[in-house]
Design a protein around this motif. Structure first.
Motif, short mmCIF file in Angstrom:
data_model
loop_
_atom_site.label_atom_id
_atom_site.label_comp_id
_atom_site.label_asym_id
_atom_site.label_seq_id
_atom_site.Cartn_x
_atom_site.Cartn_y
_atom_site.Cartn_z
N ARG A 16 1.01 -1.13 0.01
CA ARG A 16 -0.09 0.04 0.15
C ARG A 16 0.82 1.08 0.05
N HIS A 17 1.72 1.32 0.67
CA HIS A 17 2.73 2.40 0.99
C HIS A 17 3.66 2.71 -0.44
N LEU A 18 3.86 1.65 -1.05
CA LEU A 18 4.40 1.86 -2.55
C LEU A 18 3.75 2.38 -3.47
N LEU A 19 2.28 1.86 -3.64
CA LEU A 19 1.65 2.37 -4.51
C LEU A 19 1.03 3.75 -3.95
N THR A 20 0.93 4.00 -2.71
CA THR A 20 0.65 5.43 -2.48
C THR A 20 1.55 6.56 -2.93
N GLY A 21 2.86 5.99 -2.63
CA GLY A 21 3.87 6.86 -3.07
C GLY A 21 4.02 7.03 -4.46
N ARG A 22 3.77 6.13 -5.15
CA ARG A 22 3.86 6.03 -6.75
C ARG A 22 2.47 6.81 -6.99
N PHE A 23 1.54 6.93 -6.50
CA PHE A 23 0.43 7.60 -6.86
C PHE A 23 0.62 9.21 -6.76
N PHE A 24 1.25 9.58 -5.70
CA PHE A 24 1.68 11.01 -5.79
C PHE A 24 2.58 11.45 -6.83
N LEU A 25 3.43 10.51 -6.96
CA LEU A 25 4.75 10.69 -7.58
C LEU A 25 4.01 10.71 -9.40
N ILE A 26 3.10 10.00 -9.63
CA ILE A 26 2.39 10.08 -11.12
C ILE A 26 1.52 11.17 -11.13
N TYR A 86 14.33 12.28 -5.17
CA TYR A 86 14.89 13.58 -4.69
C TYR A 86 15.49 14.19 -6.08
N ALA A 87 15.93 13.54 -7.00
CA ALA A 87 16.59 14.29 -7.85
C ALA A 87 15.53 14.96 -8.69
N TYR A 88 14.21 14.36 -9.08
CA TYR A 88 13.20 14.84 -9.50
C TYR A 88 12.90 16.14 -8.91
N VAL A 90 14.58 18.26 -7.24
CA VAL A 90 15.57 19.22 -7.48
C VAL A 90 15.46 19.87 -8.86
N LEU A 91 15.40 18.97 -9.81
CA LEU A 91 15.31 19.41 -11.16
C LEU A 91 13.98 20.15 -11.46
N ILE A 92 12.80 19.76 -11.14
CA ILE A 92 11.52 20.35 -11.24
C ILE A 92 11.50 21.82 -10.29
N SER A 93 12.35 21.77 -9.35
CA SER A 93 12.43 23.16 -8.57
C SER A 93 12.90 24.01 -9.33
N LEU A 94 13.95 23.56 -10.34
CA LEU A 94 14.67 24.63 -11.19
C LEU A 94 13.69 25.34 -12.22
N LEU A 95 12.67 24.71 -12.55
CA LEU A 95 11.50 25.36 -13.59
C LEU A 95 10.79 26.75 -12.60
N VAL A 183 4.45 24.65 -7.93
CA VAL A 183 4.91 24.38 -6.39
C VAL A 183 4.10 23.20 -6.11
N VAL A 184 2.78 23.10 -6.32
CA VAL A 184 1.90 22.00 -6.03
C VAL A 184 2.68 20.51 -6.58
N ILE A 185 3.33 20.91 -7.94
CA ILE A 185 3.78 19.28 -8.23
C ILE A 185 5.17 19.05 -7.44
N VAL A 186 6.03 20.16 -7.26
CA VAL A 186 7.27 19.71 -6.44
C VAL A 186 6.45 19.32 -5.02
N SER A 187 5.61 19.63 -4.45
CA SER A 187 5.31 19.24 -3.13
C SER A 187 4.53 17.75 -3.27
N CYS A 188 4.20 17.50 -4.03
CA CYS A 188 3.54 16.14 -4.45
C CYS A 188 4.70 15.18 -4.69
N MET A 189 5.86 15.53 -5.12
CA MET A 189 6.96 14.66 -5.35
C MET A 189 7.42 14.58 -4.14
#
Length: 411
Positions: A16-26, A86-88, A90-95, A183-189
C-alpha cells in the motif's frame, strides 16, 4: 487459476505504501506533462515545440535504460528509488526560476522554452532508473500467487493518478497560474518520498560477482528476444502508440480548434486515462482468461480508429468520447503486457527486462510526441493526427498477419 482477491493484496501495508508513493509521484508527473505542453505552446505557438519536449526526455531516458536495468539488479532498490525521487524534486524546482522570475530577469519566451528542454533532458536520466524500479520491487513485496492482481492494482493506481494529474493540472493552471501549479507539483513529489521511506530495503539477489556491465545488459536483451510473447506485445505497443500519439496535440486542439481553454484542455488531457481507469477496474473484477494475444491485436486496431475519429471531430464532447474509448482499449493492452512481463521474468534479471520494457514504452510515448509535433508542422495538426491513427491501424494489421506467436499468446 488460483482464486484470490485484490483486497487480500491491499492488506499488505508495504505494498500500500509503495502504491501510495507512486500515486503522488504519477500525479506530479501528469500535472507536469500537462503544464509543460500548455506552457511551451503559449510561449511559442508552435506545435513542433511540444514534440521537442518528448524528444528532450526520451533521448537520455532510452540511452541510459539498459545501464539502469543493470544498476537496479545489482543494487539495493529502496535507496535508488529515493535518490531518483529527490533528483526529480531538485530538477523540477529549477523550473520555478523562469516561472517566478522570468519577467524580472527579462527572459524571452524562447529562452524559457530552451531552459525547459534542458531540465527535461536531465529528468530523462532519472526516468530511465525510476520507470522500472517500482515494478521490479512489487514481486519482492507480494506473494507469487497474488502477482497478477498486484500488477493490475499497480496499473489502476497509475491510471487513477494519471486522470487526477491531467485534469488537476489543467484546472490549477487556470485557477492559480503556472508558477503556483509548479509548487504543487514539487510538493507532491516530496510527499511521495515520505511513503517510500517506509518500505523495507530490497538487496540484490544476483549471486554473480564482478559482473561486467555490457554482459549484464546483453543478458536482459537476450531474454526479451527469446521470449517471443513479450517481444511481440512490446513491438505492437511501441509502433501503435508511436504513430497514435494524438494526446501530444491536445493543447493545440483545446486552444485553437475546439477553443475550450485551459479547463477544457485539462479534461481532454485526462480523457484517455479516464477510459483506461474504467477498464482497469473492470479487469480487476473480471480478468481476461484466454485469447489475450488476439484481444491485444483487436484493441490496438480499435485504438487507431479512435485516434482517427478524434482528429476529424470538431465537437468537444465527441472528441472527449473518442479519447475515453481509446483509453479503454489502451488499458486492456497495458494489463496484458504488464502481466506477461511480470509472470515470465526471473527475479535476478527483472530490472534489466523491465528496463528494456521501459525503452519500448518511452520510445512509443515520447517519440510519439515528437512524431506528432513533426508531422503537425509538416502537414497540419488535423491531418497529422489522422495520419497517425491510420498508421496505427495498418501496424496492428501487419503485426497480426505476420506474428503467429502473438496471435496465439495467452496466459
Amino acid at each position: 487459476m488460483v482464486s484470490f482477491t485484490p483486497l487480500r493484496v491491499l492488506k499488505n501495508i508495504e505494498f500500500r505504501h509503495l502504491l501510495t508513493g507512486r500515486f503522488f509521484l504519477i500525479i506530479a508527473f501528469r500535472m507536469l506533462a500537462t503544464l509543460l505542453g500548455w506552457w511551451v505552446y503559449q510561449l511559442t505557438k508552435d506545435p513542433f515545440s511540444i514534440g521537442l519536449i518528448g524528444l528532450s526526455e526520451v533521448i537520455p531516458a532510452v540511452s541510459c535504460a539498459l545501464y539502469a536495468g543493470h544498476v537496479i539488479d545489482m543494487n539495493e532498490k529502496k535507496r535508488l528509488l529515493l535518490i531518483c525521487n529527490y533528483a526529480y524534486v531538485v530538477l523540477i524546482s529549477l523550473l520555478l526560476i523562469p516561472a517566478f522570475l522570468g519577467h524580472k530577469l527579462h527572459f524571452t519566451g524562447h529562452e524559457i522554452t530552451h531552459f525547459i528542454y534542458a531540465v527535461i533532458f536531465f529528468t530523462g536520466i532519472c526516468r530511465s532508473f525510476l520507470g522500472p524500479l517500482v515494478p521490479s520491487m512489487i514481486p519482492r513485496i507480494v506473494k507469487q500467487e497474488n502477482l497478477p492482481y498486484a500488477v493490475t492494482l499497480n496499473q489502476a493506481t497509475f491510471l487513477i493518478a494519471s486522470v487526477s494529474g491531467h485534469a488537476l493540472g489543467g484546472f490549477l493552471i487556470a485557477l492559480i497560474t503556472i508558477k503556483w501549479t509548479l509548487v504543487v507539483i514539487v510538493s507532491c513529489m516530496v510527499l511521495s518520498s515520505l511513503f517510500f521511506w517506509t518500505i523495507n530495503k530490497q538487496f540484490s539477489e544476483n549471486t554473480k560477482k564482478d559482473v561486467k556491465v555490457f554482459e549484464s545488459m546483453k543478458e536482459g536483451l537476450a531474454y526479451i528476444y527469446k521470449t517471443k510473447e513479450i517481444l511481440g506485445a512490446q513491438m505492437l505497443d511501441m509502433f501503435a502508440v508511436l504513430f497514435g500519439g494524438a494526446v501530444a496535440m491536445i493543447p493545440v486542439f483545446a486552444s485553437d480548434i475546439l477553443k475550450v481553454g485551459s479547463e477544457g484542455f485539462g479534461l481532454l488531457n485526462a480523457a484517455s486515462d479516464i477510459g483506461s481507469m474504467i477498464i482497469i477496474i473492470t479487469l480487476s473484477l473480471v480478468p481476461l482468461r484466454k485469447n489475450q494475444g488476439k484481444i491485444l491485436l483487436f484493441v490496438a486496431t480499435g485504438f487507431g480508429l479512435c485516434i482517427i475519429g478524434f482528429g476529424l471531430s470538431k465537437m468537444y464532447w465527441l472528441s472527449f468520447a473518442f479519447l475515453v474509448l481509446s483509453g479503454m482499449l489502451d488499458g486492456i493492452s497495458v494489463v496484458i503486457r504488464g502481466t506477461i512481463v511480470q509472470l515470465k521474468t526471473p527475479e535476478e534479471i527483472r530490472g534489466r527486462v523491465l528496463s528494456v520494457n521501459s525503452i519500448f514504452i518511452m520510445s512509443s510515448n515520447e517519440l510519439g510526441q515528437f512524431e506528432s509535433g513533426l508531422t503537425a508542422k509538416l502537414m497540419g495538426v488535423v491531418r497529422s493526427v489522422v495520419f497517425g491513427g491510420t498508421m496505427t491501424v495498418l501496424t496492428a494489421l501487419f503485426i497480426g498477419a505476420t506474428s503467429k506467436k502473438l496471435r496465439k499468446m495467452q496466459y
